[in-house]
Design a protein around this motif. Structure first.
Motif, mmCIF file in Angstrom:
data_model
loop_
_atom_site.group_PDB
_atom_site.id
_atom_site.type_symbol
_atom_site.label_atom_id
_atom_site.label_comp_id
_atom_site.label_asym_id
_atom_site.label_seq_id
_atom_site.Cartn_x
_atom_site.Cartn_y
_atom_site.Cartn_z
ATOM 1 N N GLU A 72 -30.199 2.248 31.668
ATOM 2 C CA GLU A 72 -30.592 1.155 30.773
ATOM 3 C C GLU A 72 -30.131 -0.195 31.331
ATOM 4 O O GLU A 72 -30.888 -1.160 31.387
ATOM 5 C CB GLU A 72 -29.933 1.391 29.417
ATOM 6 C CG GLU A 72 -30.865 1.283 28.253
ATOM 7 C CD GLU A 72 -30.219 1.879 27.014
ATOM 8 O OE1 GLU A 72 -30.944 2.556 26.288
ATOM 9 O OE2 GLU A 72 -29.019 1.685 26.795
ATOM 10 N N THR A 74 -29.379 -0.904 34.378
ATOM 11 C CA THR A 74 -30.087 -1.232 35.605
ATOM 12 C C THR A 74 -31.353 -2.020 35.302
ATOM 13 O O THR A 74 -31.622 -3.052 35.922
ATOM 14 C CB THR A 74 -30.461 0.054 36.365
ATOM 15 O OG1 THR A 74 -29.317 0.872 36.427
ATOM 16 C CG2 THR A 74 -30.971 -0.258 37.728
ATOM 17 N N VAL A 75 -32.121 -1.525 34.329
ATOM 18 C CA VAL A 75 -33.352 -2.224 33.972
ATOM 19 C C VAL A 75 -33.027 -3.608 33.428
ATOM 20 O O VAL A 75 -33.654 -4.614 33.792
ATOM 21 C CB VAL A 75 -34.170 -1.410 32.942
ATOM 22 C CG1 VAL A 75 -35.379 -2.187 32.496
ATOM 23 C CG2 VAL A 75 -34.585 -0.096 33.533
ATOM 24 N N ILE B 141 -36.894 3.647 28.189
ATOM 25 C CA ILE B 141 -36.627 2.938 29.444
ATOM 26 C C ILE B 141 -37.937 2.686 30.188
ATOM 27 O O ILE B 141 -38.144 1.607 30.747
ATOM 28 C CB ILE B 141 -35.601 3.714 30.292
ATOM 29 C CG1 ILE B 141 -34.257 3.697 29.572
ATOM 30 C CG2 ILE B 141 -35.441 3.090 31.667
ATOM 31 C CD1 ILE B 141 -33.153 4.440 30.248
ATOM 32 N N SER B 142 -38.859 3.646 30.152
ATOM 33 C CA SER B 142 -40.173 3.382 30.754
ATOM 34 C C SER B 142 -40.828 2.182 30.088
ATOM 35 O O SER B 142 -41.444 1.348 30.752
ATOM 36 C CB SER B 142 -41.095 4.589 30.617
ATOM 37 O OG SER B 142 -40.478 5.747 31.067
ATOM 38 N N TYR B 144 -39.318 -0.356 28.577
ATOM 39 C CA TYR B 144 -38.674 -1.621 28.951
ATOM 40 C C TYR B 144 -39.319 -2.168 30.216
ATOM 41 O O TYR B 144 -39.644 -3.354 30.303
ATOM 42 C CB TYR B 144 -37.178 -1.432 29.243
ATOM 43 C CG TYR B 144 -36.326 -0.935 28.098
ATOM 44 C CD1 TYR B 144 -36.652 -1.224 26.785
ATOM 45 C CD2 TYR B 144 -35.178 -0.196 28.347
ATOM 46 C CE1 TYR B 144 -35.861 -0.763 25.751
ATOM 47 C CE2 TYR B 144 -34.374 0.257 27.321
ATOM 48 C CZ TYR B 144 -34.729 -0.021 26.025
ATOM 49 O OH TYR B 144 -33.943 0.432 25.010
ATOM 50 N N VAL B 145 -39.474 -1.288 31.214
ATOM 51 C CA VAL B 145 -40.023 -1.750 32.491
ATOM 52 C C VAL B 145 -41.468 -2.195 32.312
ATOM 53 O O VAL B 145 -41.871 -3.248 32.809
ATOM 54 C CB VAL B 145 -39.923 -0.642 33.553
ATOM 55 C CG1 VAL B 145 -40.393 -1.157 34.889
ATOM 56 C CG2 VAL B 145 -38.512 -0.126 33.660
ATOM 57 N N LEU B 164 -35.315 -4.673 25.302
ATOM 58 C CA LEU B 164 -34.222 -3.922 25.911
ATOM 59 C C LEU B 164 -32.939 -4.067 25.104
ATOM 60 O O LEU B 164 -32.270 -3.076 24.802
ATOM 61 C CB LEU B 164 -33.995 -4.401 27.339
ATOM 62 C CG LEU B 164 -32.884 -3.650 28.062
ATOM 63 C CD1 LEU B 164 -33.430 -3.035 29.320
ATOM 64 C CD2 LEU B 164 -31.711 -4.497 28.393
#
Lengths: 100, 480
Positions: A72, A74-75, B141-142, B144-145, B164
């Motif tokens: 988390e 890292t993003v 998390i996918s 967020y990106v 995030l």
């Protein structure tokens, strides 16, 4: 042996610190750090319960939580880096295009 | 002969392998073949649907030492996720073909869509809290990106970082709740927790944990008081990601809600149902009132999706098979309807580069097909018979009445009228207002097919409800 209550109180305090930090801090890096404190509080609670129950499942969860927390952040850091490079912004207050 | 466990895990293995293949090919082709990769990802997902049909069975099947299970709810939701991600991939392909986006278009975007889909499939089958948490994080998390994907667009980055930060707080809350449920019940496995709760009186630790878990779920499904991120993220994210968030991520959230509330904590429904009634009512009001002054179509849809989350929460607040059947049925209708709207928004914005409602003026002349699909889909979102949105809303309100929540039912009915107002403004702009630029908006073949599929879905679910109703009923039967 430390009693369960004391561990839970510590974890609750950590959780509160993390939550307040994530909400009131303005610098993105500091917010990400507060998120880490939040997850540390969760980990402490899991370990405390696992210890008092004599059950290993809680400690297994902790390892997974650590990995997920790393992913988390890292993003989050990646987005922060792009914000600095492209727009030279590190404060959460700078980000206010999207409103009502 | 019993098929092996491998057979039951095949859909997940397939999607995971497809994601890795896309990653490898993207590296091999050095980021140039993204339209080809999109087509591959879409076609690659197709064989999963018949596989899921072949797995249909009567009993719940436990795999991987009870961490994973296959039941009819899991299979139905996996089907929903696959169809959603298929349409989202087609939308992404459409967007990445425009000259502005082609610069930043990379095949890895499809990898992210597929990994989020994989996470949703894991959520559908998870049978303990560890598995559920990992699966939820894979999705989030996918996302967020994907939300922050447009690196040169400050709005996308802002949406990404907001999502995030708030998402991480929400997942920490969820996890803290799980810790307390674990501490009180002594297990993270669903079967054992359910058994524990049926045998012992409800403890304060469990209740505290349950409400923290509810916080995490409300964030995912965009319910009050954790809905604030929704309009911002919906506006800032790329359109296909917004569509995926509003359908895929929301369905996953509601599936978790069904599992936690209607399966695990059903024995203590008297403690949590009143809270959910309040949350549902406030969510409906917030979403529908907030949508009225909006000028941007994606922001409008963000508020409207909060409103729909409110209706779905009514189903959650009714701990009966009527409530959960209605929820699943409503979700199926919402899926096709909302995707139809987002398909139109995608085609329109990749042609004109605008998401402002006023620019939709004269769409009925510029592209009669888009305007018609939008018209029907918006009516269905509002809940006009005989379209897909109507029966679901009707059943949810019926469920609220059957539990004696008269005020909630009245709020739900009034909100239908409010939502008709702001949906019809869009229709008025499309059909009555005069366009400044009257050049036709072309619709490519994959988009035509996708629009047709959604249109058939809206009409099919609305008019020919019986098979869909029995499917939803069969799906929730295993929960209780």
């Amino acid at each position: 042996m430390i009693p369960l209550q004391e561990l839970l109180i510590l974890s609750g305090v950590l959780f509160a610190i993390g939550l307040i930090g994530a909400i009131t801090r303005r610098n993105i890096i500091m917010i990400l750090l507060s998120l880490e404190i939040l997850l540390a509080a969760v980990n402490l609670a899991f370990v405390a319960f696992s210890y008092s129950l004599g059950d290993l499942a809680g400690q297994v969860v902790v390892f997974f939580v650590m990995i997920v927390a790393a992913a988390e952040v890292t993003v989050g850091l990646a987005i922060a880096v792009v914000l600095v490079r492209q727009f030279n912004k590190t404060e959460a207050d700078d980000l206010r295009i999207l409103r009502w | 002969m019993m098929p092996s466990h491998f057979f039951y895990l095949l859909p997940e293995i397939w999607v995971g392998a497809l994601a890795l293949l896309i990653l490898l090919l993207d590296l091999r082709w050095k980021g140039r073949g993204h339209t080809k990769l999109g087509l591959m990802a879409a076609i690659g997902l197709l064989p999963v649907l018949p596989l899921l049909c072949m797995q249909r069975q009567l009993d719940t099947l436990e795999l991987l030492h009870g961490m994973y299970r296959i039941d009819s709810a899991a299979l139905l939701f996996k089907g929903i996720f696959i169809i959603t991600s298929l349409l989202v991939i087609l939308m992404t392909r459409e967007i990445s073909k425009t000259p502005a986006a082609a610069q930043q278009a990379h095949g890895e975007f499809y990898l992210l869509i597929l990994s989020a889909t994989l996470g949703m499939m894991f959520v559908a089958s998870a049978a303990d809290f560890l598995m559920l948490f990992i699966a939820l994080e894979l999705i989030t998390i996918s996302f967020y990106v994907m939300t922050a994907y447009l690196k040169t667009d400050l709005r996308s980055l802002e949406a990404g970082i907001k999502y995030l930060i708030l998402g991480s707080i929400a997942s920490a809350c969820f996890l803290y709740g799980v810790a307390f449920v674990y501490g009180s019940s002594g297990s993270i496995r669903f079967v054992e927790i359910r058994q524990f709760l049926q045998e012992t009186p409800f403890s304060a630790g469990c209740l505290f944990g349950l409400f923290l878990i509810l916080g995490g779920i409300l964030f995912k499904t965009a319910g009050v008081p954790f809905q604030l991120w929704t309009p911002d993220v919906y506006e800032g994210a790329p359109t296909s990601v917004t569509a995926f968030l509003s359908v895929g991520s929301k369905s996953a959230g509601f599936l978790v809600a069904l599992r936690v509330f209607h399966e695990l904590f059903i024995s203590s429904s008297a403690d949590w149902a009143p809270v959910l009634v309040w949350v549902a009512g406030l969510t409906i009001l917030y979403g529908n009132l907030g949508a009225i002054p909006q000028k941007n179509i994606k922001r409008l849809l963000g508020y409207s999706s909060i409103g729909h989350a409110g209706y779905l929460l009514i189903g959650l607040a009714c701990p009966s098979s009527l409530g959960s059947t209605a929820m699943v049925f409503y979700l199926a209708g919402y899926l096709v309807t909302n995707l139809a709207v987002f398909l139109v928004v995608t085609v329109f914005s990749s042609h004109t580069g605008s998401d402002e409602i006023k620019n939709y003026a004269g769409l009925s002349k510029r592209s009669p097909l888009l305007a018609m699909v939008m018209f029907i889909a918006l009516l269905s979102l509002a809940g006009v018979p005989p379209l897909a949105g109507f029966i679901g809303k009707f059943m949810l309100l019926l469920g609220a009445l059957s539990q004696g929540h008269l005020t909630l039912a009245i709020i739900g009915a009034v909100a239908v009228v409010i939502s008709l107002y702001y949906y019809l403004i869009v229709v008025k702009v499309m059909y009555v207002d005069r366009a400044e630029d009257s050049s036709p908006v072309p619709v490519s073949l994959p988009m035509r097919l996708a629009l047709l599929f959604c249109l058939l879905g809206i009409l099919g679910i609305g008019i020919w409800q019986e098979p869909f109703l029995s499917l939803s009923f069969a799906a929730v039967k295993g929960l209780f």
